[in-house]
Design a protein around this motif. Structure first.
Motif, PDB file in Angstrom:
ATOM      1  N   HIS A   8       5.855  19.264 -13.573  1.00 32.93           N
ATOM      2  CA  HIS A   8       5.289  20.611 -13.713  1.00 32.93           C
ATOM      3  C   HIS A   8       3.783  20.589 -13.502  1.00 32.93           C
ATOM      4  CE1 HIS A   8       8.839  22.047 -16.411  1.00 32.93           C
ATOM      5  NE2 HIS A   8       9.107  22.184 -15.132  1.00 32.93           N
ATOM      6  N   PHE A   9       3.148  19.569 -14.066  1.00 30.75           N
ATOM      7  CA  PHE A   9       1.695  19.528 -13.978  1.00 30.75           C
ATOM      8  C   PHE A   9       1.227  19.137 -12.587  1.00 30.75           C
ATOM      9  CE2 PHE A   9      -2.487  17.398 -14.755  1.00 30.75           C
ATOM     10  CZ  PHE A   9      -3.179  18.555 -15.059  1.00 30.75           C
ATOM     11  N   TYR A  10       1.685  17.993 -12.086  1.00 30.80           N
ATOM     12  CA  TYR A  10       1.158  17.489 -10.810  1.00 30.80           C
ATOM     13  C   TYR A  10       1.765  18.189  -9.592  1.00 30.80           C
ATOM     14  CZ  TYR A  10      -1.138  13.889 -13.509  1.00 30.80           C
ATOM     15  OH  TYR A  10      -1.940  13.242 -14.420  1.00 30.80           O
ATOM     16  N   ASP A  11       3.072  18.461  -9.618  1.00 26.90           N
ATOM     17  CA  ASP A  11       3.716  19.098  -8.464  1.00 26.90           C
ATOM     18  C   ASP A  11       3.707  20.614  -8.561  1.00 26.90           C
ATOM     19  OD1 ASP A  11       4.226  16.478  -7.872  1.00 26.90           O
ATOM     20  OD2 ASP A  11       6.333  16.772  -7.370  1.00 26.90           O
ATOM     21  N   GLY A  12       3.233  21.125  -9.681  1.00 25.80           N
ATOM     22  CA  GLY A  12       3.155  22.570  -9.862  1.00 25.80           C
ATOM     23  C   GLY A  12       1.717  23.028  -9.995  1.00 25.80           C
ATOM     24  N   GLU A  13       1.174  22.895 -11.181  1.00 24.53           N
ATOM     25  CA  GLU A  13      -0.157  23.423 -11.467  1.00 24.53           C
ATOM     26  C   GLU A  13      -1.244  22.791 -10.616  1.00 24.53           C
ATOM     27  OE1 GLU A  13      -3.101  24.106 -15.349  1.00 24.53           O
ATOM     28  OE2 GLU A  13      -1.036  23.403 -15.619  1.00 24.53           O
TER      29      GLU A  13
ATOM     30  N   ILE B 298       0.841  -1.208   0.000  1.00 24.89           N
ATOM     31  CA  ILE B 298       0.000   0.000   0.000  1.00 24.89           C
ATOM     32  C   ILE B 298       0.870   1.251   0.000  1.00 24.89           C
ATOM     33  CG2 ILE B 298      -1.643   1.354   1.366  1.00 24.89           C
ATOM     34  CD1 ILE B 298      -2.808  -1.336   2.347  1.00 24.89           C
ATOM     35  N   LEU B 299       1.966   1.197   0.783  1.00 28.46           N
ATOM     36  CA  LEU B 299       2.875   2.338   0.899  1.00 28.46           C
ATOM     37  C   LEU B 299       3.466   2.720  -0.459  1.00 28.46           C
ATOM     38  CD1 LEU B 299       3.835   4.018   3.359  1.00 28.46           C
ATOM     39  CD2 LEU B 299       5.897   2.606   3.397  1.00 28.46           C
ATOM     40  N   ILE B 300       3.716   1.735  -1.295  1.00 32.57           N
ATOM     41  CA  ILE B 300       4.258   1.995  -2.626  1.00 32.57           C
ATOM     42  C   ILE B 300       3.137   2.206  -3.642  1.00 32.57           C
ATOM     43  CG2 ILE B 300       5.636   1.046  -4.531  1.00 32.57           C
ATOM     44  CD1 ILE B 300       7.231   1.943  -2.065  1.00 32.57           C
ATOM     45  N   GLY B 301       2.104   1.382  -3.566  1.00 29.36           N
ATOM     46  CA  GLY B 301       1.057   1.388  -4.582  1.00 29.36           C
ATOM     47  C   GLY B 301       0.244   2.667  -4.653  1.00 29.36           C
ATOM     48  N   TYR B 302       0.074   3.359  -3.527  1.00 29.46           N
ATOM     49  CA  TYR B 302      -0.758   4.562  -3.565  1.00 29.46           C
ATOM     50  C   TYR B 302      -0.142   5.633  -4.461  1.00 29.46           C
ATOM     51  CZ  TYR B 302       1.956   7.880  -0.716  1.00 29.46           C
ATOM     52  OH  TYR B 302       2.903   8.761  -0.278  1.00 29.46           O
ATOM     53  N   ASN B 303       1.195   5.579  -4.628  1.00 25.19           N
ATOM     54  CA  ASN B 303       1.855   6.554  -5.485  1.00 25.19           C
ATOM     55  C   ASN B 303       1.424   6.437  -6.940  1.00 25.19           C
ATOM     56  OD1 ASN B 303       4.032   7.928  -3.710  1.00 25.19           O
ATOM     57  ND2 ASN B 303       4.297   5.765  -3.250  1.00 25.19           N
ATOM     58  N   LEU B 304       0.963   5.266  -7.348  1.00 30.47           N
ATOM     59  CA  LEU B 304       0.517   5.064  -8.719  1.00 30.47           C
ATOM     60  C   LEU B 304      -0.819   5.737  -8.990  1.00 30.47           C
ATOM     61  CD1 LEU B 304       1.405   1.265  -9.100  1.00 30.47           C
ATOM     62  CD2 LEU B 304       2.636   3.185 -10.111  1.00 30.47           C
ATOM     63  N   VAL B 305      -1.681   5.758  -7.996  1.00 25.24           N
ATOM     64  CA  VAL B 305      -3.025   6.328  -8.195  1.00 25.24           C
ATOM     65  C   VAL B 305      -3.136   7.759  -7.698  1.00 25.24           C
ATOM     66  CG1 VAL B 305      -4.105   4.056  -8.093  1.00 25.24           C
ATOM     67  CG2 VAL B 305      -3.881   5.377  -5.995  1.00 25.24           C
ATOM     68  N   LEU B 306      -2.139   8.196  -6.913  1.00 20.83           N
ATOM     69  CA  LEU B 306      -2.180   9.557  -6.365  1.00 20.83           C
ATOM     70  C   LEU B 306      -2.301  10.639  -7.432  1.00 20.83           C
ATOM     71  CD1 LEU B 306      -2.014  11.435  -3.900  1.00 20.83           C
ATOM     72  CD2 LEU B 306       0.495  11.309  -4.085  1.00 20.83           C
ATOM     73  N   PRO B 307      -1.526  10.582  -8.543  1.00 24.51           N
ATOM     74  CA  PRO B 307      -1.651  11.649  -9.543  1.00 24.51           C
ATOM     75  C   PRO B 307      -3.071  11.793 -10.092  1.00 24.51           C
ATOM     76  CG  PRO B 307       0.307  10.347  -9.960  1.00 24.51           C
ATOM     77  CD  PRO B 307      -0.457   9.633  -8.889  1.00 24.51           C
ATOM     78  N   LEU B 308      -3.751  10.686 -10.351  1.00 26.54           N
ATOM     79  CA  LEU B 308      -5.109  10.770 -10.886  1.00 26.54           C
ATOM     80  C   LEU B 308      -6.069  11.325  -9.838  1.00 26.54           C
ATOM     81  CD1 LEU B 308      -6.816  10.235 -13.392  1.00 26.54           C
ATOM     82  CD2 LEU B 308      -7.350   7.970 -12.469  1.00 26.54           C
ATOM     83  N   LEU B 309      -5.880  10.949  -8.571  1.00 29.88           N
ATOM     84  CA  LEU B 309      -6.717  11.506  -7.505  1.00 29.88           C
ATOM     85  C   LEU B 309      -6.522  13.019  -7.407  1.00 29.88           C
ATOM     86  CD1 LEU B 309      -6.279   8.839  -4.663  1.00 29.88           C
ATOM     87  CD2 LEU B 309      -8.301   9.219  -6.098  1.00 29.88           C
TER      88      LEU B 309
ATOM     89  N   TYR C 299      -5.558  14.931  -9.786  1.00 29.22           N
ATOM     90  CA  TYR C 299      -6.139  15.524 -10.993  1.00 29.22           C
ATOM     91  C   TYR C 299      -7.658  15.677 -10.857  1.00 29.22           C
ATOM     92  CZ  TYR C 299      -7.409  16.116 -15.905  1.00 29.22           C
ATOM     93  OH  TYR C 299      -7.925  16.592 -17.093  1.00 29.22           O
ATOM     94  N   LEU C 300      -8.310  14.706 -10.224  1.00 32.08           N
ATOM     95  CA  LEU C 300      -9.757  14.799 -10.016  1.00 32.08           C
ATOM     96  C   LEU C 300     -10.091  15.958  -9.078  1.00 32.08           C
ATOM     97  CD1 LEU C 300     -10.679  11.006  -9.719  1.00 32.08           C
ATOM     98  CD2 LEU C 300     -11.017  12.521 -11.684  1.00 32.08           C
TER      99      LEU C 300
END
Length: 382
Positions: free
Chosen positions: A176-181, A9-20, A22-23
């Protein structure tokens, strides 16, 4: 067994975090900064730092002198450089060569500050390999007009002359997109990128005036100091500097080794900021601290593939979840490229991602002594 699930879980959440994220970004009501016609002409100090190499300095100074803004001075700090061939006729350019080798970004910045010709309102930091877009300062002003005291612009690639440069640029689009905008839009702060950033002079001095830092990573210290003060770092997507991307494998390995070193070195800031966000109910600190705890991109991608393969043999149901999560991450990555209107060369380079990741794995072995080996990226001049 529970520990095995926890690690996944500690590693896997990083895969779905960007989409969350973005939502949340799509649902955010955070206002977009627009020109409010205040027309405040802030007095800028543009600090350009160079270490050992000066070949690219004339180009960056030329680009700065072409910007559509009048109220600024340029301070070039040529640390451990031969400046005998450097001549700038414009009196807005002040060339400084420290008497002793500083080998440190913060020391170079404060060397410039000590030699300010006047009390500037704002300072902006530019690397010696950058080029500045003509409206860079005008775009920064939009955010300072709104009351922000720290602003991060966008570092775009100058040219995509190699596959590695294109892959490096692809990574930048993602961050730029996820960690910035995205972070800025949902009420947190943009992460800092080392250059193409600006601060009120008083705030910068307050944050780093008593800081002792060695090697790379001053931007990690600075962003932590800002967020712990509950300052939001704005993201100015139209304040553009053009950056020299990695040209070859050796350069990439040395650069990434320093970056990995700084992530491990300053990981504690993420914990401190997250706790600060929880105890003070501060959204900016909570989200930002959470993001800082995320491992470098290639590390959690490699671990994700390893967990997928292991689960194929021991828990096929979990393997399906891993496959879905990896698919979600790939979708998120493409969203960043689409939003950034990435060049066709970048899409074409993606088939070489395994090589790009392999080189970063190599850099992991150099990370421990990275700052002793090299404190700055050496650029190959053609």
């Amino acid at each position: 067994m529970y520990f095995w699930y926890f690690v996944q879980i500690l590693i896997g959440y990083n895969l779905v975090l960007p989409l969350l994220l973005y939502l949340f970004y799509l649902c955010s009501s955070e206002s977009i900064v627009k020109n409010n016609n205040k027309a405040i002409t802030y007095d800028y100090a543009i600090i350009v730092t160079a270490y050992k190499q000066t070949e690219l300095l004339p180009a960056v100074i030329d680009s700065i002198l072409k910007i559509d803004y009048k109220n600024y001075l340029v301070y070039v700090v040529a640390d451990n450089c031969d400046i005998s061939d450097l001549h700038f006729e414009d009196d807005r350019v002040i060339l400084l060569r420290p008497d002793v080798i500083l080998a440190n970004n913060v020391k170079s910045h404060f060397h410039a500050i000590k030699n300010f010709r006047r009390n500037h309102d704002i300072l902006t930091i530019i690397d010696s390999d950058n080029l500045v877009k003509y409206d860079y300062l005008t775009q920064l002003n939009l955010y300072f007009d709104q009351g922000y005291e720290a602003v991060q612009g966008v570092r775009k690639s100058k040219e995509l002359l190699s596959t590695l440069a294109a892959l490096d640029a692809a990574r930048d689009y993602y961050y730029h997109f996820y960690d910035g905008e995205v972070l800025f839009r949902i009420g947190s702060s943009s992460t800092l990128a080392g250059s193409g950033m600006a601060f009120t002079a008083s705030l910068y001095k307050d944050c780093l005036g008593n800081t002792v830092s060695e090697g790379a990573g001053f931007d990690k210290i600075l962003q932590a100091q800002l967020v712990l003060r509950h300052k939001r770092i704005a993201f100015a997507k139209e304040a553009i500097v053009y950056d020299e991307k990695t040209a070859n494998s050796e350069q990439l390995v040395n650069q990434r080794a320093r970056w990995i070193n700084t992530w491990f070195k300053y990981l504690g800031y993420g914990i401190k900021i997250l706790i600060n966000g929880i105890t003070t109910f501060n959204r900016n600190s909570f989200i930002f601290g959470f993001i800082l705890l995320r491992p470098p991109l290639f590390i959690f991608l490699i671990l994700s593939v390893i967990f997928l393969i292991i689960n194929i043999f021991i828990q096929p149901i979990l393997a399906i979840f891993w496959l879905i999560a990896i698919g979600i991450f790939i979708l998120s990555f493409y969203i960043a490229l689409i939003k950034g209107q990435a060049d066709k060369k970048i899409y074409q380079s993606l088939k070489n991602i395994p090589k790009f990741i392999f080189l970063q794995v190599i850099s992991l072995f150099y990370a421990r002594k990275a700052n002793k080996k090299s404190i700055a990226t050496t650029h190959i001049i053609k």
